[in-house]
Motif scaffolding. Structure first.
Motif, PDB file in Angstrom:
ATOM      1  N   LEU A 144      25.039  67.587  10.131  1.00 49.41           N
ATOM      2  CA  LEU A 144      24.618  68.705  10.978  1.00 49.41           C
ATOM      3  C   LEU A 144      25.141  68.543  12.397  1.00 49.41           C
ATOM      4  N   GLU A 145      25.024  67.338  12.937  1.00 49.34           N
ATOM      5  CA  GLU A 145      25.501  67.110  14.300  1.00 49.34           C
ATOM      6  C   GLU A 145      27.019  67.313  14.391  1.00 49.34           C
ATOM      7  N   ARG A 146      27.730  66.867  13.392  1.00 50.08           N
ATOM      8  CA  ARG A 146      29.184  67.025  13.389  1.00 50.08           C
ATOM      9  C   ARG A 146      29.575  68.496  13.405  1.00 50.08           C
ATOM     10  N   HIS A 147      28.744  69.352  12.829  1.00 51.38           N
ATOM     11  CA  HIS A 147      29.032  70.787  12.770  1.00 51.38           C
ATOM     12  C   HIS A 147      28.323  71.581  13.870  1.00 51.38           C
ATOM     13  N   GLY A 148      27.741  70.868  14.833  1.00 52.84           N
ATOM     14  CA  GLY A 148      27.156  71.528  15.993  1.00 52.84           C
ATOM     15  C   GLY A 148      25.797  72.165  15.759  1.00 52.84           C
ATOM     16  N   VAL A 149      25.057  71.680  14.768  1.00 50.21           N
ATOM     17  CA  VAL A 149      23.743  72.244  14.452  1.00 50.21           C
ATOM     18  C   VAL A 149      22.678  71.197  14.761  1.00 50.21           C
ATOM     19  N   ASP A 150      21.704  71.565  15.567  1.00 55.27           N
ATOM     20  CA  ASP A 150      20.594  70.677  15.873  1.00 55.27           C
ATOM     21  C   ASP A 150      19.595  70.743  14.719  1.00 55.27           C
ATOM     22  N   PHE A 151      19.150  69.595  14.226  1.00 49.92           N
ATOM     23  CA  PHE A 151      18.264  69.588  13.071  1.00 49.92           C
ATOM     24  C   PHE A 151      16.927  70.260  13.358  1.00 49.92           C
ATOM     25  N   THR A 152      16.496  70.302  14.621  1.00 54.85           N
ATOM     26  CA  THR A 152      15.240  70.981  14.919  1.00 54.85           C
ATOM     27  C   THR A 152      15.372  72.492  14.721  1.00 54.85           C
ATOM     28  N   ALA A 153      16.572  73.030  14.893  1.00 53.21           N
ATOM     29  CA  ALA A 153      16.789  74.458  14.622  1.00 53.21           C
ATOM     30  C   ALA A 153      16.653  74.730  13.128  1.00 53.21           C
ATOM     31  N   VAL A 154      17.138  73.816  12.307  1.00 58.88           N
ATOM     32  CA  VAL A 154      17.005  73.959  10.853  1.00 58.88           C
ATOM     33  C   VAL A 154      15.530  73.898  10.461  1.00 58.88           C
ATOM     34  N   LEU A 155      14.793  72.973  11.060  1.00 57.22           N
ATOM     35  CA  LEU A 155      13.364  72.867  10.766  1.00 57.22           C
ATOM     36  C   LEU A 155      12.601  74.107  11.239  1.00 57.22           C
ATOM     37  N   ALA A 156      12.987  74.667  12.372  1.00 55.89           N
ATOM     38  CA  ALA A 156      12.344  75.893  12.861  1.00 55.89           C
ATOM     39  C   ALA A 156      12.590  77.044  11.892  1.00 55.89           C
ATOM     40  N   ALA A 187       7.757  77.583  20.725  1.00 56.72           N
ATOM     41  CA  ALA A 187       8.162  77.372  19.333  1.00 56.72           C
ATOM     42  C   ALA A 187       7.128  76.550  18.579  1.00 56.72           C
ATOM     43  N   PHE A 188       6.699  75.433  19.159  1.00 54.67           N
ATOM     44  CA  PHE A 188       5.740  74.575  18.463  1.00 54.67           C
ATOM     45  C   PHE A 188       4.411  75.279  18.252  1.00 54.67           C
ATOM     46  N   LEU A 189       3.895  75.900  19.314  1.00 57.79           N
ATOM     47  CA  LEU A 189       2.615  76.594  19.183  1.00 57.79           C
ATOM     48  C   LEU A 189       2.728  77.810  18.268  1.00 57.79           C
ATOM     49  N   GLY A 190       3.821  78.548  18.398  1.00 57.70           N
ATOM     50  CA  GLY A 190       3.995  79.754  17.586  1.00 57.70           C
ATOM     51  C   GLY A 190       4.116  79.461  16.104  1.00 57.70           C
ATOM     52  N   ILE A 191       5.010  78.559  15.754  1.00 62.55           N
ATOM     53  CA  ILE A 191       5.212  78.258  14.329  1.00 62.55           C
ATOM     54  C   ILE A 191       3.994  77.543  13.758  1.00 62.55           C
ATOM     55  N   GLY A 192       3.443  76.579  14.501  1.00 61.03           N
ATOM     56  CA  GLY A 192       2.257  75.866  14.013  1.00 61.03           C
ATOM     57  C   GLY A 192       1.072  76.792  13.786  1.00 61.03           C
ATOM     58  N   THR A 193       0.846  77.702  14.729  1.00 59.02           N
ATOM     59  CA  THR A 193      -0.255  78.655  14.591  1.00 59.02           C
ATOM     60  C   THR A 193       0.003  79.623  13.439  1.00 59.02           C
ATOM     61  N   ALA A 194       1.223  80.110  13.324  1.00 55.82           N
ATOM     62  CA  ALA A 194       1.552  81.037  12.233  1.00 55.82           C
ATOM     63  C   ALA A 194       1.350  80.379  10.872  1.00 55.82           C
ATOM     64  N   LEU A 195       1.737  79.122  10.744  1.00 54.47           N
ATOM     65  CA  LEU A 195       1.546  78.427   9.474  1.00 54.47           C
ATOM     66  C   LEU A 195       0.067  78.207   9.177  1.00 54.47           C
ATOM     67  N   GLY A 196      -0.705  77.872  10.203  1.00 57.90           N
ATOM     68  CA  GLY A 196      -2.141  77.680   9.995  1.00 57.90           C
ATOM     69  C   GLY A 196      -2.844  78.968   9.607  1.00 57.90           C
ATOM     70  N   VAL A 197      -2.539  80.052  10.297  1.00 56.71           N
ATOM     71  CA  VAL A 197      -3.155  81.349   9.982  1.00 56.71           C
ATOM     72  C   VAL A 197      -2.704  81.825   8.603  1.00 56.71           C
ATOM     73  N   GLY A 198      -1.436  81.633   8.297  1.00 60.11           N
ATOM     74  CA  GLY A 198      -0.928  82.034   6.988  1.00 60.11           C
ATOM     75  C   GLY A 198      -1.569  81.255   5.851  1.00 60.11           C
ATOM     76  N   ALA A 199      -1.738  79.945   6.043  1.00 56.27           N
ATOM     77  CA  ALA A 199      -2.379  79.117   5.010  1.00 56.27           C
ATOM     78  C   ALA A 199      -3.836  79.527   4.825  1.00 56.27           C
ATOM     79  N   TRP A 200      -4.537  79.740   5.940  1.00 58.91           N
ATOM     80  CA  TRP A 200      -5.942  80.164   5.858  1.00 58.91           C
ATOM     81  C   TRP A 200      -6.054  81.512   5.144  1.00 58.91           C
ATOM     82  N   SER A 201      -5.178  82.435   5.495  1.00 58.97           N
ATOM     83  CA  SER A 201      -5.189  83.748   4.867  1.00 58.97           C
ATOM     84  C   SER A 201      -4.905  83.654   3.373  1.00 58.97           C
ATOM     85  N   ARG A 202      -3.929  82.821   3.001  1.00 60.66           N
ATOM     86  CA  ARG A 202      -3.591  82.662   1.580  1.00 60.66           C
ATOM     87  C   ARG A 202      -4.753  82.056   0.803  1.00 60.66           C
ATOM     88  N   LEU A 203      -5.460  81.099   1.412  1.00 59.72           N
ATOM     89  CA  LEU A 203      -6.634  80.516   0.758  1.00 59.72           C
ATOM     90  C   LEU A 203      -7.729  81.559   0.573  1.00 59.72           C
TER      91      LEU A 203
END
Length: 121
Positions: free
Chosen positions: A15-27, A94-110
């Motif tokens: 990823l680094e060789r191709h100019g991609v930051d791994f945190t962008a992939v995780l996001a 990014a951290f607060l947005g994605i983390g909150t979205a995943l938590g709300v989504g998981a709660w909603s799915r449950l």
């Protein structure tokens, strides 16, 4: 290449060789997971692993709060460079947005699953 020198796995070096930051992939993976929790097509995915990953993703919330605290205090916690400029709001958002979205989504799915189970009984 810093990743290779630091002993990173081959995928990160690629990823680094191709100019991609791994945190962008995780996001992007977090965004796809949040969409899978919110949209009907995500109901076709295995529920257990999806919810487990979403619950693990909620750990981004305290990480985002810590990033905000470090940015506000100006203390990098011994880091080589302080968190400055646009990095702090972008990282915190990014951290607060994605983390909150995943938590709300998981709660909603449950809750959706429980509601469907009660009606089906």
């Amino acid at each position: 290449m810093g990743s290779r020198r630091n002993g990173a796995p081959g995928a990160l070096v690629w990823l680094e060789r191709h100019g991609v930051d791994f945190t962008a992939v995780l996001a992007l993976a977090g965004l796809a997971m949040a969409c899978a929790l919110a949209w009907p097509w995500g109901r076709r995915l295995p529920r257990g692993p999806l919810l487990a990953l979403a619950c693990a993703g909620t750990l981004l919330v305290p990480y985002g709060l810590l990033t905000a605290l470090l940015a506000l205090t100006g203390d990098g916690g011994g880091a080589a460079a302080p968190i400055t400029g646009w990095v702090a709001p972008a990282g915190v958002g990014a951290f607060l947005g994605i983390g909150t979205a995943l938590g709300v989504g998981a709660w909603s799915r449950l809750r959706l699953r429980r509601r469907a189970g009660v009606r089906g009984s």
